[in-house]
Design a protein around this motif. Structure first.
Motif, short mmCIF file in Angstrom:
data_model
loop_
_atom_site.label_atom_id
_atom_site.label_comp_id
_atom_site.label_asym_id
_atom_site.label_seq_id
_atom_site.Cartn_x
_atom_site.Cartn_y
_atom_site.Cartn_z
N MET A 262 -28.05 1.95 3.16
CA MET A 262 -28.22 2.60 4.54
C MET A 262 -27.67 4.14 4.16
SD MET A 262 -26.66 2.14 8.12
CE MET A 262 -26.06 3.59 8.99
N ILE A 263 -28.32 5.18 4.56
CA ILE A 263 -27.86 6.49 4.35
C ILE A 263 -27.09 6.82 5.56
CG2 ILE A 263 -28.76 8.93 4.51
CD1 ILE A 263 -31.30 7.86 3.31
N SER A 264 -25.88 7.52 5.17
CA SER A 264 -24.83 7.89 6.04
C SER A 264 -25.03 9.29 6.54
CB SER A 264 -23.28 7.57 5.63
OG SER A 264 -23.22 6.48 5.07
N ALA A 265 -25.49 10.08 5.59
CA ALA A 265 -25.72 11.65 5.88
C ALA A 265 -26.61 12.27 5.16
CB ALA A 265 -24.28 12.10 6.20
N VAL A 266 -27.37 13.35 5.78
CA VAL A 266 -28.41 14.02 4.82
C VAL A 266 -27.78 15.60 5.26
CG1 VAL A 266 -30.81 14.90 4.69
CG2 VAL A 266 -30.09 12.52 5.49
N LEU A 267 -27.64 16.07 4.13
CA LEU A 267 -27.05 17.63 4.25
C LEU A 267 -27.91 18.66 3.30
CD1 LEU A 267 -23.58 16.44 3.18
CD2 LEU A 267 -24.26 16.71 5.50
N LEU B 33 -37.98 21.02 10.36
CA LEU B 33 -36.89 20.40 9.11
C LEU B 33 -36.41 18.98 9.90
CD1 LEU B 33 -35.12 20.61 6.80
CD2 LEU B 33 -33.38 21.75 8.21
N HIS B 34 -36.21 19.07 11.02
CA HIS B 34 -35.54 17.87 11.79
C HIS B 34 -36.54 16.71 11.89
CE1 HIS B 34 -31.28 18.60 12.14
NE2 HIS B 34 -31.72 19.83 12.39
N ALA B 35 -37.82 17.30 12.37
CA ALA B 35 -38.97 16.35 12.67
C ALA B 35 -39.24 15.66 11.41
CB ALA B 35 -40.06 16.97 13.23
N VAL B 36 -39.40 16.39 10.33
CA VAL B 36 -39.73 15.81 8.88
C VAL B 36 -38.66 14.63 8.67
CG1 VAL B 36 -39.80 16.12 6.37
CG2 VAL B 36 -40.77 17.81 7.97
N LEU B 37 -37.27 15.03 8.84
CA LEU B 37 -36.17 13.98 8.68
C LEU B 37 -36.38 12.73 9.50
CD1 LEU B 37 -33.88 13.53 7.02
CD2 LEU B 37 -32.53 14.67 8.66
N SER B 38 -36.75 13.09 10.70
CA SER B 38 -36.85 11.79 11.72
C SER B 38 -37.98 11.08 11.41
CB SER B 38 -37.27 12.59 13.22
OG SER B 38 -36.00 13.18 13.53
N GLU B 39 -39.09 11.56 10.80
CA GLU B 39 -40.15 10.75 10.37
C GLU B 39 -39.89 9.89 9.40
OE1 GLU B 39 -43.68 10.50 11.34
OE2 GLU B 39 -43.08 11.58 13.15
N MET B 40 -38.82 10.39 8.34
CA MET B 40 -38.59 9.54 7.22
C MET B 40 -37.40 8.62 7.27
SD MET B 40 -38.88 12.78 4.43
CE MET B 40 -38.70 11.68 2.92
N ILE B 41 -36.35 8.94 8.21
CA ILE B 41 -35.20 8.13 8.67
C ILE B 41 -35.13 8.19 9.91
CG2 ILE B 41 -32.66 8.11 8.39
CD1 ILE B 41 -32.84 9.99 5.97
N VAL B 42 -34.84 6.78 10.36
CA VAL B 42 -34.29 6.45 11.66
C VAL B 42 -33.08 5.46 11.59
CG1 VAL B 42 -35.12 4.83 13.51
CG2 VAL B 42 -36.79 6.30 12.38
N GLY B 43 -31.87 6.13 12.10
CA GLY B 43 -30.72 5.45 12.27
C GLY B 43 -30.15 5.24 10.92
N GLY B 44 -30.44 5.77 9.89
CA GLY B 44 -29.80 5.69 8.70
C GLY B 44 -30.81 4.73 7.58
N VAL B 45 -31.96 4.63 8.23
CA VAL B 45 -32.74 3.42 7.30
C VAL B 45 -34.10 4.32 7.01
CG1 VAL B 45 -34.10 1.48 7.39
CG2 VAL B 45 -31.73 1.62 8.29
N VAL B 46 -34.36 4.51 5.79
CA VAL B 46 -35.59 4.98 5.39
C VAL B 46 -36.83 4.23 5.91
CG1 VAL B 46 -37.05 5.69 3.38
CG2 VAL B 46 -34.56 5.87 3.27
#
Length: 182
Positions: free
Chosen positions: A1-6, A124-137
């Motif tokens: 699980m991904i905990s953070a994206v920076l 930027l946030h939309a791309v990340l939201s398409e790729m990760i949901v709740g820490g899961v790719v």
């Protein structure tokens, strides 16, 4: 699980922070500084994988796969893309994830640069939201990610972003060259 994206620039200024676990603000701020200091001090020839700094590192007795343990990063021109994850995530898969993330941004912004991330933070946030949901790719297909972001209407037109930059007296000097170094 991904905990953070920076995402940081070369000066250590956060351009995006997304935490998928609850941490106090003071802990987040300390963690951001520690992580940037660790990553920025590494030579370009060094491996892109690091153990987590002491602030969040698990105690020696804990062996839970749900505890964040690793940092994976990539440095593109003026930006560092950093992921904090648990040991259940493959570091090589996370490097590939960062590559897809950057390629999606590059396509959506047409040669993305640091200022695009500042003025186009919705994209930027939309791309990340398409790729990760709740820490899961959940998605790594570049075409599906771009299609989903465009369908959501989060893509800011290039002309609008350029006008916003010009209005703020910022120019696209060499310090803000595209992250691909073009």
């Amino acid at each position: 699980m991904i905990s953070a994206v920076l995402v940081f620039n070369n000066n250590g200024q956060p351009r995006m922070t997304k935490f998928y676990e609850n941490l106090e603000t003071s802990t987040q701020q300390t963690l951001l500084k520690q992580i940037f200091d660790l990553v920025a001090a590494r030579p370009a020839s060094a491996c892109n994988f690091l153990p987590l700094p002491p602030l969040l590192a698990p105690n020696g007795n804990e062996a839970s796969p749900d505890v964040p343990t690793q940092i994976v990063y990539r440095h593109f021109a003026t930006l560092y893309f950093i992921l904090i994850s648990t040991s259940t995530e493959s570091p090589l898969a996370l490097i590939d994830f960062i590559q897809v993330f950057v390629e999606a941004l590059d396509r959506l912004f047409e040669n993305v640069c640091e200022l695009d991330l500042i003025f186009g933070f919705e994209t930027l946030h939309a791309v990340l939201s398409e790729m990760i949901v709740g820490g899961v790719v959940v998605e790594t297909s570049l075409d599906k990610i771009i299609e989903g972001v465009r369908a959501s209407g989060a893509v800011q037109s290039r002309r609008k972003a350029v006008n916003a930059r010009d209005a703020g007296s910022l120019s696209r000097g060499s310090a803000f060259a595209g992250i691909w170094g073009r």
